[in-house]
Design an enzyme around this catalytic site. Structure first.
Site, mmCIF file in Angstrom:
data_model
loop_
_atom_site.group_PDB
_atom_site.id
_atom_site.type_symbol
_atom_site.label_atom_id
_atom_site.label_comp_id
_atom_site.label_asym_id
_atom_site.label_seq_id
_atom_site.Cartn_x
_atom_site.Cartn_y
_atom_site.Cartn_z
ATOM 1 N N HIS A 42 2.199 -5.429 -7.044
ATOM 2 C CA HIS A 42 3.403 -5.702 -6.258
ATOM 3 C C HIS A 42 3.115 -5.572 -4.773
ATOM 4 C CE1 HIS A 42 7.542 -4.427 -4.751
ATOM 5 N NE2 HIS A 42 7.754 -5.626 -5.282
ATOM 6 N N GLU A 69 0.678 -10.398 -5.824
ATOM 7 C CA GLU A 69 1.958 -11.009 -5.508
ATOM 8 C C GLU A 69 2.184 -11.093 -4.005
ATOM 9 O OE1 GLU A 69 6.722 -10.297 -5.604
ATOM 10 O OE2 GLU A 69 5.248 -8.735 -5.197
ATOM 11 N N ASP A 71 4.643 -12.196 -1.256
ATOM 12 C CA ASP A 71 5.933 -12.726 -0.850
ATOM 13 C C ASP A 71 5.704 -13.652 0.338
ATOM 14 O OD1 ASP A 71 7.421 -11.204 -2.705
ATOM 15 O OD2 ASP A 71 7.367 -9.468 -1.374
ATOM 16 N N HIS A 84 7.447 -9.546 3.124
ATOM 17 C CA HIS A 84 8.503 -9.381 2.134
ATOM 18 C C HIS A 84 9.826 -9.991 2.559
ATOM 19 C CE1 HIS A 84 11.684 -7.064 -0.068
ATOM 20 N NE2 HIS A 84 10.930 -7.437 -1.075
ATOM 21 N N GLU A 174 6.173 -15.460 -4.126
ATOM 22 C CA GLU A 174 7.634 -15.480 -4.194
ATOM 23 C C GLU A 174 8.182 -16.122 -2.937
ATOM 24 O OE1 GLU A 174 11.573 -12.642 -3.997
ATOM 25 O OE2 GLU A 174 9.722 -11.748 -4.772
#
Length: 343
Positions: A42, A69, A71, A84, A174
């Site tokens: 994460h 991951e 973002d 993020h 993401e």
């Protein structure tokens, strides 16, 4: 970035990440494992190093993560930056740059006014003068000790780095706040699709999964790419069968807040699981779960080790509860702990 510079940068980052392991919190290095459940780092190994830096991603890979991951937000010149959220204040030293003081402003994100420095008001060249900082310095002082050391990186650079590795590592970008960019006349969906197409990573079996909290955004990008797509769903409460049926027709994955699977009781303790994993699997949907963090501050009350919010509690027991239900993947700030509990 040229292939040669990418290789050199990748080698340097891996070396640096390995050296930083001993400084972080003595995590155990694990061998990669590709059976279910998948371990998703994460924001990188963000429990040990400032999030969304190449160093945090490299450390995650060294600790055995299957997936990293990033973002993604957009810069003023349309680059995909690994952050993020569009606001830079909590995770960079932007406030310490007097040359950018006039850039502070207030904008609407998800209908709410937010004041700060926004990535989309900076070119990538300007953002490269900033350095990353730990988001949770009180809880993670070892990571905060590295404030000011690491530059901000683009998704393009993350893909360059992943391309230097000796094993398959999936990236799981993401798209953050697509509606925010749409309101500004920008398209984060097109930016990501363009990059994946350019790199020939827009195929079904490419090592790239795509996620968002906005369902319509996923439908939009799915028209251009064949990669697996997944919807992030926050909160707790039942997801109706009719909704799952729709998701099964349009998505590959639902990515759930932990409380959707094991709700919190009134006293903050973990309670009996719902049947969402079983119902999603019946429809062919994978189930990913977020976010697993070791500190008491984030754990259910009955898994905390003390009243000290920064002290680690029984995260292994929490992992085991979810693994036993058959979830397909977990997001964790501490990928080594997720790997150790699984293996």
């Amino acid at each position: 970035m040229s292939p040669k510079s990418a290789l050199l940068r990748g080698a340097a980052v891996v070396t640096a990440a390995g050296a930083l392991i001993g400084m972080a919190a003595a995590p155990a290095v694990a061998k990669p494992h590709h059976d279910e459940p998948t371990v998703i780092a994460h924001r990188g190994a963000s429990g040990y190093l400032p999030e969304h830096t190449l160093e945090a991603y490299a450390l995650a890979v060294e600790l055995g993560a299957d997936v990293i991951e990033p973002d993604l937000v957009l810069t003023k010149d349309g680059e995909l930056l690994a952050r993020h959220e569009p606001v830079l204040d909590e995770t960079t030293d932007v406030a310490a740059h007097p040359e950018f003081a006039e850039r502070k402003t207030t904008k609407l994100i998800d209908g709410k006014p937010v004041t700060g420095f926004f990535a989309d008001d900076f070119t990538l060249a300007e953002l490269k003068t900033l350095r990353a900082e730990e988001r949770l310095p009180t809880l993670r002082p070892d990571s905060a000790a590295h404030d000011g050391e690491f530059e901000l990186v683009t998704y393009d650079e993350v893909l360059d780095y992943v391309g230097t590795l000796g094993r398959k590592v999936i990236t799981y970008p993401e798209m953050k706040h697509p509606s925010y960019y749409e309101d500004k006349g920008m398209s984060i969906e097109d930016a990501l699709a363009d990059l994946l197409e350019e790199r020939k990573l827009d195929r079904r079996w490419s090592p790239v999964w795509v996620q968002s909290f906005e369902y319509e955004s996923l439908l939009t990008i799915d028209e251009r790419i064949d990669n697996p797509v997944g919807l992030n769903i926050d909160g707790q409460g039942e997801i109706p069968d009719a909704t799952l049926d729709e998701y099964a027709e349009t998505l590959d994955t639902i990515s759930l807040n932990k409380n959707r699977i094991f709700p919190r009781a009134a006293d903050g303790s973990i309670s009996k699981p719902t049947d969402i994993v079983e119902r999603a699997h019946e429809r062919g949907l994978d189930v990913h779960v977020w976010t697993f963090r070791a500190e008491n501050s984030f754990l259910p009350a009955n898994l905390r080790s003390s009243t000290n919010p920064a002290e680690w509690g029984d995260i292994e027991a929490e992992f085991e509860l979810f693994y036993d239900l058959g979830v397909d993947a977990v997001f964790s700030d501490f990928p080594d702990l997720a790997v150790a509990a699984r293996d």
